[in-house]
Design an enzyme around this catalytic site. Structure first.
Site, PDB file in Angstrom:
ATOM      1  N   ARG A   1      26.040  19.493 -20.912  1.00 26.48           N
ATOM      2  CA  ARG A   1      26.768  18.761 -21.966  1.00 26.48           C
ATOM      3  C   ARG A   1      26.169  18.928 -23.356  1.00 26.48           C
ATOM      4  NH1 ARG A   1      26.829  14.790 -17.843  1.00 26.48           N
ATOM      5  NH2 ARG A   1      28.807  14.875 -16.733  1.00 26.48           N
TER       6      ARG A   1
ATOM      7  N   ASN B   1      40.100  30.068 -42.719  1.00 26.44           N
ATOM      8  CA  ASN B   1      40.798  31.003 -41.829  1.00 26.44           C
ATOM      9  C   ASN B   1      41.695  31.968 -42.591  1.00 26.44           C
ATOM     10  OD1 ASN B   1      39.811  30.037 -39.285  1.00 26.44           O
ATOM     11  ND2 ASN B   1      40.998  28.185 -39.684  1.00 26.44           N
TER      12      ASN B   1
ATOM     13  N   GLU C   1      37.378  20.817 -38.686  1.00 24.88           N
ATOM     14  CA  GLU C   1      38.554  21.576 -39.147  1.00 24.88           C
ATOM     15  C   GLU C   1      39.870  20.835 -38.927  1.00 24.88           C
ATOM     16  OE1 GLU C   1      38.367  25.892 -38.536  1.00 24.88           O
ATOM     17  OE2 GLU C   1      40.507  25.770 -38.116  1.00 24.88           O
TER      18      GLU C   1
ATOM     19  N   HIS D   1      35.806  42.750 -36.395  1.00 29.28           N
ATOM     20  CA  HIS D   1      36.396  41.485 -36.833  1.00 29.28           C
ATOM     21  C   HIS D   1      36.635  41.499 -38.355  1.00 29.28           C
ATOM     22  CE1 HIS D   1      37.213  37.204 -37.021  1.00 29.28           C
ATOM     23  NE2 HIS D   1      36.266  37.056 -37.932  1.00 29.28           N
TER      24      HIS D   1
ATOM     25  N   LYS E   1      30.879  26.537 -35.145  1.00 29.30           N
ATOM     26  CA  LYS E   1      31.962  26.994 -34.268  1.00 29.30           C
ATOM     27  C   LYS E   1      31.368  27.972 -33.268  1.00 29.30           C
ATOM     28  CE  LYS E   1      36.264  26.927 -36.880  1.00 29.30           C
ATOM     29  NZ  LYS E   1      37.341  27.827 -37.360  1.00 29.30           N
TER      30      LYS E   1
ATOM     31  N   GLU F   1      34.422  38.770 -45.054  1.00 30.64           N
ATOM     32  CA  GLU F   1      34.313  37.302 -44.995  1.00 30.64           C
ATOM     33  C   GLU F   1      33.839  36.749 -46.347  1.00 30.64           C
ATOM     34  OE1 GLU F   1      35.576  35.723 -42.557  1.00 30.64           O
ATOM     35  OE2 GLU F   1      35.077  36.612 -40.609  1.00 30.64           O
TER      36      GLU F   1
ATOM     37  N   HIS G   1      42.716  35.241 -41.067  1.00 30.01           N
ATOM     38  CA  HIS G   1      42.313  35.254 -39.661  1.00 30.01           C
ATOM     39  C   HIS G   1      43.480  35.158 -38.677  1.00 30.01           C
ATOM     40  CE1 HIS G   1      38.358  34.921 -41.388  1.00 30.01           C
ATOM     41  NE2 HIS G   1      37.784  34.952 -40.208  1.00 30.01           N
TER      42      HIS G   1
ATOM     43  N   LYS H   1      30.410  28.026 -47.478  1.00 30.15           N
ATOM     44  CA  LYS H   1      30.685  27.616 -46.092  1.00 30.15           C
ATOM     45  C   LYS H   1      30.164  26.205 -45.848  1.00 30.15           C
ATOM     46  CE  LYS H   1      31.606  28.585 -41.585  1.00 30.15           C
ATOM     47  NZ  LYS H   1      31.674  29.618 -40.572  1.00 30.15           N
TER      48      LYS H   1
ATOM     49  N   HIS I   1      43.164  37.940 -36.192  1.00 32.92           N
ATOM     50  CA  HIS I   1      42.966  37.737 -34.750  1.00 32.92           C
ATOM     51  C   HIS I   1      44.056  38.448 -33.955  1.00 32.92           C
ATOM     52  CE1 HIS I   1      40.341  33.872 -35.227  1.00 32.92           C
ATOM     53  NE2 HIS I   1      39.678  34.969 -35.479  1.00 32.92           N
TER      54      HIS I   1
ATOM     55  N   ARG J   1      38.775  22.649 -44.096  1.00 31.71           N
ATOM     56  CA  ARG J   1      38.004  23.740 -43.484  1.00 31.71           C
ATOM     57  C   ARG J   1      38.935  24.840 -42.974  1.00 31.71           C
ATOM     58  NH1 ARG J   1      33.038  23.686 -38.970  1.00 31.71           N
ATOM     59  NH2 ARG J   1      32.937  25.953 -38.853  1.00 31.71           N
TER      60      ARG J   1
HETATM   61  N1  LIG Z   1      31.619  31.159 -35.198  1.00 40.07           N
HETATM   62  C1  LIG Z   1      32.182  31.448 -36.345  1.00 40.07           C
HETATM   63  O1  LIG Z   1      32.352  30.587 -37.215  1.00 40.07           O
HETATM   64  C2  LIG Z   1      32.594  32.856 -36.608  1.00 40.07           C
HETATM   65  C3  LIG Z   1      32.965  33.246 -37.907  1.00 40.07           C
HETATM   66  C4  LIG Z   1      33.284  34.588 -38.126  1.00 40.07           C
HETATM   67  C5  LIG Z   1      33.207  35.499 -37.081  1.00 40.07           C
HETATM   68  N2  LIG Z   1      32.863  35.073 -35.844  1.00 40.07           N
HETATM   69  C6  LIG Z   1      32.751  36.022 -34.728  1.00 40.07           C
HETATM   70  O2  LIG Z   1      31.684  36.895 -35.010  1.00 40.07           O
HETATM   71  C7  LIG Z   1      31.905  38.126 -34.297  1.00 40.07           C
HETATM   72  C8  LIG Z   1      31.631  39.290 -35.229  1.00 40.07           C
HETATM   73  O3  LIG Z   1      30.288  39.261 -35.599  1.00 40.07           O
HETATM   74  P1  LIG Z   1      29.524  40.568 -36.066  1.00 40.07           P
HETATM   75  O4  LIG Z   1      30.327  41.276 -37.064  1.00 40.07           O
HETATM   76  O5  LIG Z   1      28.137  40.161 -36.387  1.00 40.07           O
HETATM   77  O6  LIG Z   1      29.601  41.473 -34.760  1.00 40.07           O
HETATM   78  P2  LIG Z   1      28.514  41.833 -33.611  1.00 40.07           P
HETATM   79  O7  LIG Z   1      27.780  40.641 -33.191  1.00 40.07           O
HETATM   80  O8  LIG Z   1      29.251  42.612 -32.597  1.00 40.07           O
HETATM   81  O9  LIG Z   1      27.500  42.787 -34.391  1.00 40.07           O
HETATM   82  C9  LIG Z   1      27.957  44.013 -34.878  1.00 40.07           C
HETATM   83  C10 LIG Z   1      27.129  45.181 -34.322  1.00 40.07           C
HETATM   84  O10 LIG Z   1      25.862  45.222 -34.987  1.00 40.07           O
HETATM   85  C11 LIG Z   1      24.804  45.205 -34.037  1.00 40.07           C
HETATM   86  N3  LIG Z   1      23.683  44.562 -34.715  1.00 40.07           N
HETATM   87  C12 LIG Z   1      23.453  43.244 -34.890  1.00 40.07           C
HETATM   88  N4  LIG Z   1      22.418  43.074 -35.726  1.00 40.07           N
HETATM   89  C13 LIG Z   1      21.983  44.308 -36.077  1.00 40.07           C
HETATM   90  C14 LIG Z   1      20.959  44.788 -36.922  1.00 40.07           C
HETATM   91  N5  LIG Z   1      20.209  43.961 -37.652  1.00 40.07           N
HETATM   92  N6  LIG Z   1      20.770  46.110 -37.037  1.00 40.07           N
HETATM   93  C15 LIG Z   1      21.577  46.981 -36.357  1.00 40.07           C
HETATM   94  N7  LIG Z   1      22.582  46.594 -35.566  1.00 40.07           N
HETATM   95  C16 LIG Z   1      22.786  45.261 -35.418  1.00 40.07           C
HETATM   96  C17 LIG Z   1      25.395  44.489 -32.858  1.00 40.07           C
HETATM   97  O11 LIG Z   1      24.682  44.765 -31.674  1.00 40.07           O
HETATM   98  C18 LIG Z   1      26.798  45.054 -32.843  1.00 40.07           C
HETATM   99  O12 LIG Z   1      26.824  46.341 -32.277  1.00 40.07           O
HETATM  100  C19 LIG Z   1      33.323  38.077 -33.806  1.00 40.07           C
HETATM  101  O13 LIG Z   1      33.333  37.818 -32.428  1.00 40.07           O
HETATM  102  C20 LIG Z   1      33.942  36.926 -34.563  1.00 40.07           C
HETATM  103  O14 LIG Z   1      34.970  36.294 -33.856  1.00 40.07           O
HETATM  104  C21 LIG Z   1      32.551  33.788 -35.587  1.00 40.07           C
END
Ligand SMILES: NC(=O)c1ccc[n+]([C@@H]2O[C@H](COP(=O)([O-])OP(=O)(O)OC[C@H]3O[C@@H](n4cnc5c(N)ncnc54)[C@H](O)[C@@H]3O)[C@@H](O)[C@H]2O)c1
Length: 360
Positions: free
Chosen positions: A118, A242, A234, A262, A140, A182, A245, A224, A249, A238
């Site tokens: 939990r 999006n 949200e 993304h 999130k 973003e 998005h 943010k 998405h 907030r």
């Molecule tokens: N929770 C939220 O509020 C929120 C907001 C925006 C996006 N997201 C989510 O975030 C995800 C996208 O995140 P992302 O763009 O970081 O993608 P990711 O986590 O897939 O990272 C991108 C790539 O970079 C690699 N990587 C990470 N750090 C590295 C580094 N320092 N050096 C070299 N390679 C590295 C990863 O292994 C991956 O191959 C999506 O799933 C999206 O839905 C969530």
């Protein structure tokens, strides 16, 4: 190093931004309440940065879970494997989960922390630009479902966020650009001066110039943090975060997770939202052009390039979490620096936008 706080009463927490933070063990240790730690990372990040975090925690009871890489792994199978490891250890309610990686690791580890017994503590150590400017902040957490992105998740604020800008040095160009999408979102929904600043600094940001990175991450986290503090779950403003998005998405889901990054999908989504705003008579063509140009200069896509149909796109958009009473609520910019959540648009305008993008 700069520090700012996400103001959420008893759930308030700091965001640390700067170079060399992974070499400052005290930053991390002060937010771990007991000796048990479950460090979650992935196969790409582990060889690069795991050792730095492990060496900060010599006297802790540390377990490490290394996930396979990629958006396609943000699923229930990987989440269940993580629960298995946590139960086998076994992790207690005092365990702190540390998420070391990009948004995928942050989202899945964050959701594991939100749901295990939990809810247990979580610390975010984001290592991509996208995660440092956005996903690690705000609580999130989610995994994807084959039918829709981020469909299974929870709000769960971290204890702190440690954004070490040195980690961006190993990120490739495409990933840096994806993070930039973003950043543009913050400017378009709420800060026209920031938009102009981005126009001046875009080249430095997408080539990772260290001082500029710190500045852009700080500015983004400030935006943010303000939205999150004002509306943690949200229910109101907030939702403006999006922007792009709902379109984005749908792009990611239809193309198959991992085909589009993304941030790339969000970039096209922002342009589609801006175009729709123009068709509603709000945004000028000049503003839409400026947004497209900024994204293009960051090497981001601003069109779909084939493979999408209007009907499939619309059906996928209906899966969005903002659908209310069968209607898709959209975040649309009114001008650069101001946006709103809209439900009362003519359906034909949305259809026209989708048709023009899906037909290339
Ligand atoms: N929770 C939220 O509020 C929120 C907001 C925006 C996006 N997201 C989510 O975030 C995800 C996208 O995140 P992302 O763009 O970081 O993608 P990711 O986590 O897939 O990272 C991108 C790539 O970079 C690699 N990587 C990470 N750090 C590295 C580094 N320092 N050096 C070299 N390679 C590295 C990863 O292994 C991956 O191959 C999506 O799933 C999206 O839905 C969530």
């Amino acid at each position: 190093m700069a520090v700012m706080t996400v103001e959420l009463g008893e759930r308030s927490y700091p965001i640390y931004v700067g170079a060399g933070l992974l070499q400052q063990p005290e930053l991390l240790r002060r937010h771990i309440r007991a000796s048990e730690v479950m460090l979650v990372t992935n196969e790409v990040v582990a060889p690069l940065y795991l050792e730095r975090v492990v060496s900060a925690l010599p006297e802790y009871d540390l377990s490490i879970a290394t996930l396979p890489d990629g958006e396609r792994q943000k699923n229930s199978e990987q989440l269940n494997k993580l629960y298995d490891e946590m139960l086998e250890k076994p992790c207690s309610r005092q365990t702190t989960v540390i998420a070391l990686g990009g948004g995928v690791v942050g989202d899945i580890a964050g959701f594991a922390a939100a749901s295990y017994q939990r809810g247990i503590d979580c610390i975010q150590i984001p290592t991509t630009l996208l995660a440092q400017v956005d996903s690690a902040v705000g609580g999130k957490t989610a995994i994807n479902h084959p039918r829709g992105k981020n469909m299974i998740g929870a709000f769960h604020q971290p204890r702190c966020v440690i954004a070490d800008t040195d980690t961006l040095a190993t990120l490739n160009q495409r990933e840096l650009s994806a993070g930039f999408a973003e950043v543009v979102k913050y400017a378009v929904i709420g800060d026209v001066e920031f938009f102009s600043w981005l126009e001046q600094h875009v080249d430095d940001i997408v080539s990772g110039v260290p001082d500029t990175m710190e500045e852009v991450i700080l500015a983004s986290c400030r935006h943010k943090a303000r939205f999150v503090a004002g509306d943690e779950r949200e229910t109101r403003e907030r939702a403006l975060l999006n922007l792009g998005h709902t379109f984005g998405h749908a792009i990611e889901s239809i193309a198959g997770y991992g085909q589009w990054l993304h941030g790339e999908a969000v970039a096209v989504g922002i342009v589609m939202a801006a175009d729709m705003s123009r068709q509603l008579g709000w945004m000028s063509s000049e503003e839409v052009r400026r947004i497209g140009e900024l994204l293009t200069r960051a090497h981001l896509p601003i069109s779909l390039g084939g493979g999408f149909s209007t009907d499939t796109f619309l059906r996928q958009m209906m899966m969005d979490k903002k659908v209310m009473n069968g209607r898709i609520q959209l975040v649309l910019p009114e001008t650069i620096g101001r946006a709103r959540l809209v439900m009362d648009y003519p359906d034909q305008v949305l259809r026209d936008v989708l048709e023009s993008y899906c037909s290339g």
